[in-house]
Design a protein around this motif. Structure first.
Motif, PDB file in Angstrom:
ATOM      1  N   ASP A  14       0.820  -1.218   0.000  1.00 19.60           N
ATOM      2  CA  ASP A  14       0.000   0.000   0.000  1.00 19.60           C
ATOM      3  C   ASP A  14       0.863   1.281   0.000  1.00 19.60           C
ATOM      4  N   GLU A  15       2.187   1.122  -0.042  1.00 24.51           N
ATOM      5  CA  GLU A  15       3.084   2.282  -0.148  1.00 24.51           C
ATOM      6  C   GLU A  15       3.685   2.394  -1.555  1.00 24.51           C
ATOM      7  N   TYR A  16       3.272   1.525  -2.458  1.00 22.44           N
ATOM      8  CA  TYR A  16       3.827   1.577  -3.822  1.00 22.44           C
ATOM      9  C   TYR A  16       3.546   2.938  -4.472  1.00 22.44           C
ATOM     10  N   GLY A  17       2.326   3.399  -4.353  1.00 18.26           N
ATOM     11  CA  GLY A  17       1.959   4.684  -4.975  1.00 18.26           C
ATOM     12  C   GLY A  17       2.745   5.829  -4.357  1.00 18.26           C
ATOM     13  N   PHE A  18       2.847   5.835  -3.031  1.00 20.68           N
ATOM     14  CA  PHE A  18       3.583   6.905  -2.334  1.00 20.68           C
ATOM     15  C   PHE A  18       5.033   6.945  -2.804  1.00 20.68           C
ATOM     16  N   THR A  19       5.658   5.763  -2.928  1.00 24.15           N
ATOM     17  CA  THR A  19       7.075   5.724  -3.316  1.00 24.15           C
ATOM     18  C   THR A  19       7.256   6.084  -4.793  1.00 24.15           C
ATOM     19  N   GLU A  20       6.263   5.786  -5.624  1.00 20.13           N
ATOM     20  CA  GLU A  20       6.342   6.258  -7.021  1.00 20.13           C
ATOM     21  C   GLU A  20       6.327   7.788  -7.041  1.00 20.13           C
ATOM     22  N   ASN A  21       5.473   8.366  -6.217  1.00 21.33           N
ATOM     23  CA  ASN A  21       5.392   9.831  -6.200  1.00 21.33           C
ATOM     24  C   ASN A  21       6.673  10.459  -5.635  1.00 21.33           C
ATOM     25  N   LEU A  22       7.232   9.826  -4.617  1.00 16.86           N
ATOM     26  CA  LEU A  22       8.512  10.296  -4.056  1.00 16.86           C
ATOM     27  C   LEU A  22       9.603  10.253  -5.136  1.00 16.86           C
ATOM     28  N   THR A  23       9.620   9.171  -5.908  1.00 19.16           N
ATOM     29  CA  THR A  23      10.599   9.015  -6.987  1.00 19.16           C
ATOM     30  C   THR A  23      10.394  10.111  -8.032  1.00 19.16           C
ATOM     31  N   ARG A  24       9.148  10.364  -8.355  1.00 18.28           N
ATOM     32  CA  ARG A  24       8.849  11.429  -9.335  1.00 18.28           C
ATOM     33  C   ARG A  24       9.346  12.781  -8.815  1.00 18.28           C
ATOM     34  N   GLU A  25       9.104  13.056  -7.546  1.00 21.09           N
ATOM     35  CA  GLU A  25       9.548  14.337  -6.972  1.00 21.09           C
ATOM     36  C   GLU A  25      11.074  14.439  -6.973  1.00 21.09           C
ATOM     37  N   ALA A  26      11.753  13.321  -6.652  1.00 21.94           N
ATOM     38  CA  ALA A  26      13.222  13.350  -6.569  1.00 21.94           C
ATOM     39  C   ALA A  26      13.871  13.540  -7.940  1.00 21.94           C
ATOM     40  N   PHE A  27      13.293  12.931  -8.980  1.00 21.48           N
ATOM     41  CA  PHE A  27      13.934  12.936 -10.306  1.00 21.48           C
ATOM     42  C   PHE A  27      13.419  14.031 -11.234  1.00 21.48           C
ATOM     43  N   TRP A  28      12.343  14.700 -10.829  1.00 21.15           N
ATOM     44  CA  TRP A  28      11.688  15.630 -11.753  1.00 21.15           C
ATOM     45  C   TRP A  28      12.652  16.727 -12.229  1.00 21.15           C
ATOM     46  N   ASN A  29      12.796  16.839 -13.529  1.00 18.63           N
ATOM     47  CA  ASN A  29      13.656  17.857 -14.174  1.00 18.63           C
ATOM     48  C   ASN A  29      15.147  17.724 -13.832  1.00 18.63           C
ATOM     49  N   VAL A  30      15.560  16.600 -13.212  1.00 18.82           N
ATOM     50  CA  VAL A  30      16.984  16.462 -12.864  1.00 18.82           C
ATOM     51  C   VAL A  30      17.806  16.016 -14.075  1.00 18.82           C
ATOM     52  N   TYR A  31      17.370  14.943 -14.749  1.00 21.68           N
ATOM     53  CA  TYR A  31      18.162  14.404 -15.873  1.00 21.68           C
ATOM     54  C   TYR A  31      17.557  14.721 -17.228  1.00 21.68           C
ATOM     55  N   ARG A  32      16.316  15.171 -17.227  1.00 26.98           N
ATOM     56  CA  ARG A  32      15.580  15.539 -18.442  1.00 26.98           C
ATOM     57  C   ARG A  32      14.410  16.406 -18.009  1.00 26.98           C
ATOM     58  N   PRO A  33      13.740  17.073 -18.920  1.00 24.89           N
ATOM     59  CA  PRO A  33      12.505  17.761 -18.525  1.00 24.89           C
ATOM     60  C   PRO A  33      11.486  16.699 -18.073  1.00 24.89           C
ATOM     61  N   GLY A  34      10.956  16.823 -16.864  1.00 23.78           N
ATOM     62  CA  GLY A  34      10.098  15.777 -16.300  1.00 23.78           C
ATOM     63  C   GLY A  34      10.959  14.611 -15.852  1.00 23.78           C
ATOM     64  N   CYS A  35      10.415  13.408 -15.851  1.00 20.61           N
ATOM     65  CA  CYS A  35      11.233  12.209 -15.586  1.00 20.61           C
ATOM     66  C   CYS A  35      10.445  10.942 -15.914  1.00 20.61           C
ATOM     67  N   LEU A  36      11.185   9.819 -15.992  1.00 18.66           N
ATOM     68  CA  LEU A  36      10.595   8.514 -16.314  1.00 18.66           C
ATOM     69  C   LEU A  36      10.636   7.563 -15.116  1.00 18.66           C
ATOM     70  N   ARG A  42       7.419   1.396 -11.307  1.00 18.20           N
ATOM     71  CA  ARG A  42       6.211   0.584 -11.483  1.00 18.20           C
ATOM     72  C   ARG A  42       6.520  -0.669 -12.323  1.00 18.20           C
ATOM     73  N   CYS A  43       7.294  -0.491 -13.396  1.00 21.68           N
ATOM     74  CA  CYS A  43       7.624  -1.616 -14.279  1.00 21.68           C
ATOM     75  C   CYS A  43       8.477  -2.653 -13.544  1.00 21.68           C
ATOM     76  N   ILE A  44       9.441  -2.170 -12.750  1.00 16.96           N
ATOM     77  CA  ILE A  44      10.317  -3.103 -12.022  1.00 16.96           C
ATOM     78  C   ILE A  44       9.485  -3.986 -11.101  1.00 16.96           C
ATOM     79  N   ARG A  45       8.498  -3.371 -10.446  1.00 13.40           N
ATOM     80  CA  ARG A  45       7.721  -4.139  -9.466  1.00 13.40           C
ATOM     81  C   ARG A  45       6.877  -5.237 -10.102  1.00 13.40           C
ATOM     82  N   SER A  46       6.706  -5.181 -11.402  1.00 15.97           N
ATOM     83  CA  SER A  46       5.941  -6.277 -12.021  1.00 15.97           C
ATOM     84  C   SER A  46       6.838  -7.150 -12.901  1.00 15.97           C
ATOM     85  N   CYS A  47       8.164  -7.011 -12.744  1.00 18.52           N
ATOM     86  CA  CYS A  47       9.041  -7.860 -13.575  1.00 18.52           C
ATOM     87  C   CYS A  47       9.558  -9.042 -12.758  1.00 18.52           C
ATOM     88  N   GLY A  48      10.006 -10.064 -13.453  1.00 16.52           N
ATOM     89  CA  GLY A  48      10.414 -11.318 -12.806  1.00 16.52           C
ATOM     90  C   GLY A  48      11.675 -11.191 -11.964  1.00 16.52           C
TER      91      GLY A  48
END
Ligand SMILES: CC(C)(COP(=O)(O)OP(=O)(O)OC[C@H]1O[C@@H](n2cnc3c(N)ncnc32)[C@H](O)[C@@H]1OP(=O)(O)O)[C@@H](O)C(=O)NCCC(=O)NCCS
Length: 205
Positions: A14-36, A42-48
């Motif tokens: 139930d903290e997956y969404g919160f940590t995605e948002n934290l990641t977005r805040e940390a990376f936003w505009n750092v390496y590119r406009p916006g961030c990925l 999210r993709c990592i959490r559903s990979c094998g």
């Protein structure tokens, strides 16, 4: 300084969404406009190759201010064998807590947890100014090269078990889950609150 209570522990579902948002805040505009990176998480959490026990948050006085995630990876040894190791990232610290030592704390403790789980070495792409403080060194100096850019100074490795990489010569590529489609990331970002993308000096893209 105020007294503080720091806990590093596995992320709950139930903290997956919160940590995605934290990641977005940390990376936003750092390496590119916006961030990925929030979409990457999210993709990592559903990979094998995902390991829930190495999906970790750093809590400060009961609030999550940091996150790191590890993924199973391998070095393709020049003889043809594969050597299992791990990679990690994104690693994120809430922007208001950057450069106060929390990233180093989270990195080092997570490396110790990975070591206890049997990991012999780590390989990543990143800034030696940060990772060099935590026993990472430039891969090409040790015989481990980055497949996409064998001469890269930003390709870093660390031994978690002493001697694990002795005599090893080979190449590393990120596991496939790291190859996110920017268009998919862009689409996913629409499910977050609007945020202004800026082109800033120092960005890589
Ligand atoms: C990178 C990040 C995880 C580092 O965590 P942090 O808590 O801010 O870093 P720390 O306070 O532990 O840093 C310790 C030292 O590492 C180095 N360092 C940290 N961040 C750095 C950066 N962005 N550039 C260069 N050196 C850096 C510095 O030497 C720093 O010491 P100083 O602040 O006394 O100069 C965090 O800033 C972050 O979330 N950044 C945005 C996302 C990101 O870039 N993630 C890593 C991708 S590889």
């Amino acid at each position: 300084m105020d007294s503080e209570n720091i806990t590093i522990r596995p992320t709950q579902i139930d903290e997956y969404g919160f940590t995605e948002n934290l990641t977005r805040e940390a990376f936003w505009n750092v390496y590119r406009p916006g961030c990925l990176e929030h979409y990457l998480l999210r993709c990592i959490r559903s990979c094998g190759d995902y390991m829930p026990e190495l999906d970790l948050v750093l809590e400060r006085n009961g609030t999550i201010i940091g996150h790191i995630i590890y993924v199973r990876a391998e070095i393709e040894i020049d003889s043809g064998d594969k050597l299992p190791i791990m990679t990690f990232g994104p690693i994120s610290i809430d922007p208001q807590y950057k450069r106060q030592g929390y990233g180093t704390m989270l990195l080092r403790q997570s490396m110790e947890i990975a070591r206890r789980l049997g990991t012999g070495a780590l390989a990543i792409t990143g800034n030696i100014d940060f990772y060099g403080n935590s026993s990472f060194f430039v891969g090409k100096s040790s015989g481990i090269r980055y497949r996409d850019d064998p001469d890269a100074d930003y390709f870093l490795v660390a031994e978690l078990k002493k001697g694990f990489l002795d005599g090893v010569s080979g190449a590393f590529s990120e596991p496939p889950c790291y190859n996110v489609d920017p268009a998919d990331a862009e689409e996913y970002d629409k499910s977050f609150p609007p945020k202004q993308k800026l082109k800033l000096p120092g960005q890589l893209v």
